[in-house]
Design an enzyme around this catalytic site. Structure first.
Site, PDB file in Angstrom:
ATOM      1  CE1 TYR A   1      -4.070  14.892  14.458  1.00  0.00           C
ATOM      2  CE2 TYR A   1      -5.849  13.971  13.147  1.00  0.00           C
ATOM      3  CZ  TYR A   1      -4.802  13.799  14.023  1.00  0.00           C
ATOM      4  OH  TYR A   1      -4.464  12.538  14.449  1.00  0.00           O
TER       5      TYR A   1
ATOM      6  CG  ASP B   1      -5.476  16.395   5.185  1.00  0.00           C
ATOM      7  OD1 ASP B   1      -6.316  15.569   4.765  1.00  0.00           O
ATOM      8  OD2 ASP B   1      -4.973  16.337   6.324  1.00  0.00           O
TER       9      ASP B   1
ATOM     10  CE  LYS C   1     -11.634  11.564   9.531  1.00  0.00           C
ATOM     11  NZ  LYS C   1     -10.647  12.624   9.680  1.00  0.00           N
TER      12      LYS C   1
HETATM   13  C1  PLP Z   1      -9.087  12.452  10.165  1.00  0.00           C
HETATM   14  C2  PLP Z   1      -8.090  13.295   9.512  1.00  0.00           C
HETATM   15  C3  PLP Z   1      -6.762  12.864   9.325  1.00  0.00           C
HETATM   16  C4  PLP Z   1      -6.231  11.604   9.933  1.00  0.00           C
HETATM   17  O1  PLP Z   1      -6.813  10.469   9.408  1.00  0.00           O
HETATM   18  P1  PLP Z   1      -6.646   9.094  10.237  1.00  0.00           P
HETATM   19  O2  PLP Z   1      -7.321   8.089   9.363  1.00  0.00           O
HETATM   20  O3  PLP Z   1      -7.306   9.316  11.548  1.00  0.00           O
HETATM   21  O4  PLP Z   1      -5.199   8.837  10.373  1.00  0.00           O
HETATM   22  C5  PLP Z   1      -5.919  13.652   8.561  1.00  0.00           C
HETATM   23  N1  PLP Z   1      -6.338  14.803   8.039  1.00  0.00           N
HETATM   24  C6  PLP Z   1      -7.592  15.266   8.219  1.00  0.00           C
HETATM   25  C7  PLP Z   1      -8.004  16.549   7.592  1.00  0.00           C
HETATM   26  C8  PLP Z   1      -8.499  14.534   8.973  1.00  0.00           C
HETATM   27  O5  PLP Z   1      -9.734  15.006   9.165  1.00  0.00           O
END
Ligand code: PLP
Length: 438
Positions: free
Chosen positions: A146, A241, A269
């Site tokens: 994701y 990512d 995060k």
């Molecule tokens: C949480 C997450 C996202 C999205 O981040 P948001 O701040 O919710 O838009 C993208 N990539 C990874 C791997 C994630 O865990």
């Protein structure tokens, strides 16, 4: 009305009249596990407290950011002090550079860094940049990974081989995802085939080095190096990512843990210390394409917001300066993962339990999980029984086995032992269900 949490039930009913599903992000609604989502009143250290006054040991940690524990006194004090000097200026501040330096010191592959407001924004911007740099259009992603909710990455897999992307959501035109190719994670041969077929048109491969969004799935030995080698051979950029894994698996994220240097990295995060932040960065020659230096447009009214930068910089400074932080975090995570695994074994419940750095996850499956398809073989009903049995005992886990759980520095051995003890009761309930499914 849920008699155990009447105030949460009432708050949820009211929220649903104004907010779709009563929540501002879908997984918070407890839709897949059923029951009433807890409305939270406050949090401190390893605990969150709902509006009915119940206390929980929290392993969601706002989906990862609260690695120091909730309401860390130094972070709270720094944010309070910053707020007193104004909450946003729309002009540059020194704390933006301070946070960029703290990030780069841990992830040297990020030679230049641009701050944004969320993980979604970071990956969206990274794709635009990769396409501009390579002058190619296709993107490869992995089933079950994701990367946020923007259009071109809202695609999972067709089974087996690569498929043309079919959007996961209505409202995303097929044209937007037709350049997105999806392959299974941990399958080097599948990625090699896609490169053979589309060699001159793949701009980038975007990957969670350790996926945490299909549950926690560790990479096979040598897999990430193979991904790095293939992208380099075909002149495609490698985008890590690390929104979840950055400062979570290790100070330097997955790239430090596995010794891989990506071209572009996305963060969010933890780097916001609990406030909304995202960032993307990488090789200087690539990053110099971004406006105002170059032609690739990307902007943000609240980007580099002083409160968010302050929370992030205070958090990262503590992570840099605390000796043995990640060794202790990994030790605590291993302790809980092996405790849960042993408890499941005693109850005769088949689980796959993985942990890496400060992340762990549990699949109710008798078979190893190594990709999205194998993750999806897990028993959802068994998880739901387990989840509610834990919640009833004051243990707040991710409300889906296809989400990772997180450890913080505030979790004590006593917290972990209490969690493992609670899991014995929960696994016994699961075992009872498996003997007598109804
Ligand atoms: C949480 C997450 C996202 C999205 O981040 P948001 O701040 O919710 O838009 C993208 N990539 C990874 C791997 C994630 O865990």
């Amino acid at each position: 009305m849920d008699h155990k949490v009447p105030k949460s039930a009432e708050a949820f009913a009211e929220a649903k009249q104004y907010i779709p599903g009563g929540v501002n992000s879908p997984v918070r609604s407890f839709r897949s596990v059923g029951g009433t989502p807890r409305f939270i009143d406050r949090a401190a250290g390893s605990r969150i407290y709902d509006v009915d006054g119940n206390e929980y040991i929290d392993y969601v940690l706002s989906w990862g950011p609260m690695i120091l524990g909730h309401a860390h006194p130094e972070v709270v004090a720094a944010v309070r002090e910053a707020a007193g000097r104004g909450t946003s200026y729309g002009a540059p501040t020194r704390v933006e550079t301070e946070l960029a330096k703290l990030i780069q010191k841990a992830l040297p592959s990020m030679e230049m860094i641009r701050m944004v407001n969320s993980g979604t924004e970071a990956t969206m911007s990274a794709l635009r940049l990769a396409r501009a740099y390579t002058k190619r259009s296709r993107i490869v992603k992995f089933a079950g990974c994701y990367h946020g909710h923007h259009d071109s990455l809202l695609v999972k897999a067709g089974s087996g081989a690569a498929t043309f992307g079919v959007p996961d959501s209505p409202g995303v035109p097929a044209g937007t995802t037709e350049h997105t190719l999806t392959v299974p994670y941990n399958d080097e041969a599948a990625l090699a085939r896609v490169f053979e077929e589309y060699s001159d048109d793949i701009a980038a491969v975007i990957i969670e080095p350790v996926p945490g969004n299909m549950g926690l799935v560790p990479p096979r030995e040598g897999y990430l190096q193979a991904v790095r080698d293939l992208t380099a051979r075909y002149g495609a950029l490698l985008i890590f990512d690390e929104v979840m894994t950055g400062f979570r698996l290790a100070l330097g994220g997955g790239q430090a843990m596995f010794g891989i240097r990506p071209d572009i990295t996305c963060l969010s995060k933890i780097i916001g210390g609990g406030l909304p932040v995202g960032a993307y960065g990488g090789r200087r020659d690539i990053m110099e394409l971004i406006a105002p230096l170059g032609p690739v447009y990307q902007a943000g009214t609240l980007s580099g917001n002083p409160l968010a930068m302050t929370a992030g910089a205070t958090t990262l400074r503590l992570l840099h300066e605390t000796d043995g932080f990640y060794a202790r975090l990994a030790e605590a995570t291993t302790r809980i993962a092996s405790g849960l695994k042993a408890a499941a074994g005693e109850a005769g419940v088949a689980v796959q339990c993985y942990s890496l750095g400060g992340m762990f996850g549990l699949f109710f499956s008798g078979q190893p999980v190594y990709d999205f398809q194998s993750a999806q073989r897990s028993d959802i009903a068994a998880f739901n029984i387990y989840f509610h049995a834990m919640l009833d005992q004051g243990i707040y886990l991710s409300p889906s086995q296809f989400e990772a759980c997180f450890m913080s520095a505030a979790h004590t051995e006593a917290d972990i032992d209490r969690t493992v003890a609670a899991s014995r009761t929960a696994f016994a309930k699961v075992a009872e269900y498996l003997r007598n499914p109804h």
